[in-house]
Design a protein around this motif. Structure first.
Motif, PDB file in Angstrom:
ATOM      1  N   SER A  20       0.856  -1.188   0.000  1.00  0.00           N
ATOM      2  CA  SER A  20       0.000   0.000   0.000  1.00  0.00           C
ATOM      3  C   SER A  20       0.887   1.230   0.000  1.00  0.00           C
ATOM      4  CB  SER A  20      -0.892   0.028   1.240  1.00  0.00           C
ATOM      5  OG  SER A  20      -1.729  -1.099   1.297  1.00  0.00           O
ATOM      6  N   THR A  22       0.174   5.390   0.687  1.00  0.00           N
ATOM      7  CA  THR A  22      -0.770   6.461   0.977  1.00  0.00           C
ATOM      8  C   THR A  22      -0.084   7.800   0.807  1.00  0.00           C
ATOM      9  OG1 THR A  22      -2.014   5.054   2.480  1.00  0.00           O
ATOM     10  CG2 THR A  22      -2.313   7.427   2.705  1.00  0.00           C
ATOM     11  N   SER A  29      -5.847  12.446  -6.868  1.00  0.00           N
ATOM     12  CA  SER A  29      -6.593  12.099  -8.071  1.00  0.00           C
ATOM     13  C   SER A  29      -6.064  12.791  -9.322  1.00  0.00           C
ATOM     14  CB  SER A  29      -8.078  12.408  -7.893  1.00  0.00           C
ATOM     15  OG  SER A  29      -8.247  13.784  -7.609  1.00  0.00           O
ATOM     16  N   GLY A  54      -8.151   5.036 -12.833  1.00  0.00           N
ATOM     17  CA  GLY A  54      -8.040   3.655 -12.366  1.00  0.00           C
ATOM     18  C   GLY A  54      -8.239   2.609 -13.440  1.00  0.00           C
ATOM     19  N   SER A  70      -3.939  -1.190  -8.197  1.00  0.00           N
ATOM     20  CA  SER A  70      -5.264  -0.565  -8.059  1.00  0.00           C
ATOM     21  C   SER A  70      -5.108   0.696  -7.216  1.00  0.00           C
ATOM     22  CB  SER A  70      -6.262  -1.533  -7.422  1.00  0.00           C
ATOM     23  OG  SER A  70      -5.835  -1.907  -6.123  1.00  0.00           O
ATOM     24  N   ARG A  71      -6.146   1.498  -7.209  1.00  0.00           N
ATOM     25  CA  ARG A  71      -6.091   2.726  -6.414  1.00  0.00           C
ATOM     26  C   ARG A  71      -7.461   3.039  -5.848  1.00  0.00           C
ATOM     27  NH1 ARG A  71      -4.020   7.312 -10.216  1.00  0.00           N
ATOM     28  NH2 ARG A  71      -4.574   8.684  -8.461  1.00  0.00           N
ATOM     29  N   ASN A  72      -7.446   3.772  -4.739  1.00  0.00           N
ATOM     30  CA  ASN A  72      -8.667   4.272  -4.117  1.00  0.00           C
ATOM     31  C   ASN A  72      -8.456   5.763  -3.925  1.00  0.00           C
ATOM     32  OD1 ASN A  72     -10.676   5.117  -2.283  1.00  0.00           O
ATOM     33  ND2 ASN A  72     -10.862   3.042  -1.459  1.00  0.00           N
ATOM     34  N   ASN A  73      -9.026   6.557  -4.801  1.00  0.00           N
ATOM     35  CA  ASN A  73      -8.800   8.004  -4.741  1.00  0.00           C
ATOM     36  C   ASN A  73      -9.385   8.623  -3.481  1.00  0.00           C
ATOM     37  OD1 ASN A  73      -7.396   7.960  -7.152  1.00  0.00           O
ATOM     38  ND2 ASN A  73      -9.131   8.647  -8.394  1.00  0.00           N
ATOM     39  N   LYS A  75      -9.223   7.363  -0.604  1.00  0.00           N
ATOM     40  CA  LYS A  75      -8.282   7.088   0.487  1.00  0.00           C
ATOM     41  C   LYS A  75      -6.866   7.534   0.159  1.00  0.00           C
ATOM     42  CE  LYS A  75     -10.796   3.173   2.469  1.00  0.00           C
ATOM     43  NZ  LYS A  75     -10.718   1.757   2.917  1.00  0.00           N
ATOM     44  N   THR A  77      -4.757   6.321  -1.799  1.00  0.00           N
ATOM     45  CA  THR A  77      -3.917   5.132  -1.667  1.00  0.00           C
ATOM     46  C   THR A  77      -3.865   4.342  -2.963  1.00  0.00           C
ATOM     47  OG1 THR A  77      -4.432   4.982   0.695  1.00  0.00           O
ATOM     48  CG2 THR A  77      -3.561   3.007  -0.342  1.00  0.00           C
ATOM     49  N   TYR A  79      -2.360   0.545  -4.450  1.00  0.00           N
ATOM     50  CA  TYR A  79      -2.021  -0.789  -3.971  1.00  0.00           C
ATOM     51  C   TYR A  79      -1.285  -1.578  -5.053  1.00  0.00           C
ATOM     52  CZ  TYR A  79      -5.851   0.472  -0.820  1.00  0.00           C
ATOM     53  OH  TYR A  79      -6.666   1.119   0.080  1.00  0.00           O
TER      54      TYR A  79
END
Length: 122
Positions: A20, A22, A29, A54, A70-73, A75, A77, A79
């Motif tokens: 991860s 962060t 984004s 993504g 992958s990503r979580n905008n 958060k 973060t 991965y």
């Protein structure tokens, strides 16, 4: 700006790890995110990249089918899921932020994170 990577460690060949990264003080984004690695005695190399949305990720041939980025905008973060690990995957893994995919692939990165060590034993 800080990119804080975590999730590295020692794993047996065939095992899995999830890295991860962060970001803080970064409009996450707005950036293409990626992972690079540097193995013992080797140059740093591009591993995987993911665009702002993504979609349409890119991975180097040697990890295709085993690694997924992958990503979580929400958060901030990104991965890197690493499966079926091999001893040759042993390296320090770095996350990175770049303004474009081309820049990322060419290592023209705006921000680097501190690395996290992945060691794969045979």
């Amino acid at each position: 700006v800080q990119l804080q990577a975590s999730g590295g460690g020692l794993v047996q060949a065939g095992g899995s790890l999830r890295l991860s990264c962060t970001a803080s003080e970064l409009t996450f984004s707005n950036y293409v995110m990626g992972w690079f690695r540097q193995g013992p005695g080797k140059e740093r190399e591009f591993v995987a990249g993911i665009p702002r949305s993504g979609s349409a990720t890119s991975t180097r041939d040697s990890v295709k089918g085993r690694f997924t980025i992958s990503r979580n905008n929400a958060k901030n973060t990104v991965y890197l899921q690493m499966n079926s690990l091999k001893p040759e995957d042993t390296a320090v893994y770095y996350c990175a932020a770049a303004g474009s995919f081309q820049s990322m692939v060419l290592s023209r990165v705006d921000y680097w994170g501190k690395g996290t060590l992945v060691t794969v034993s045979s």
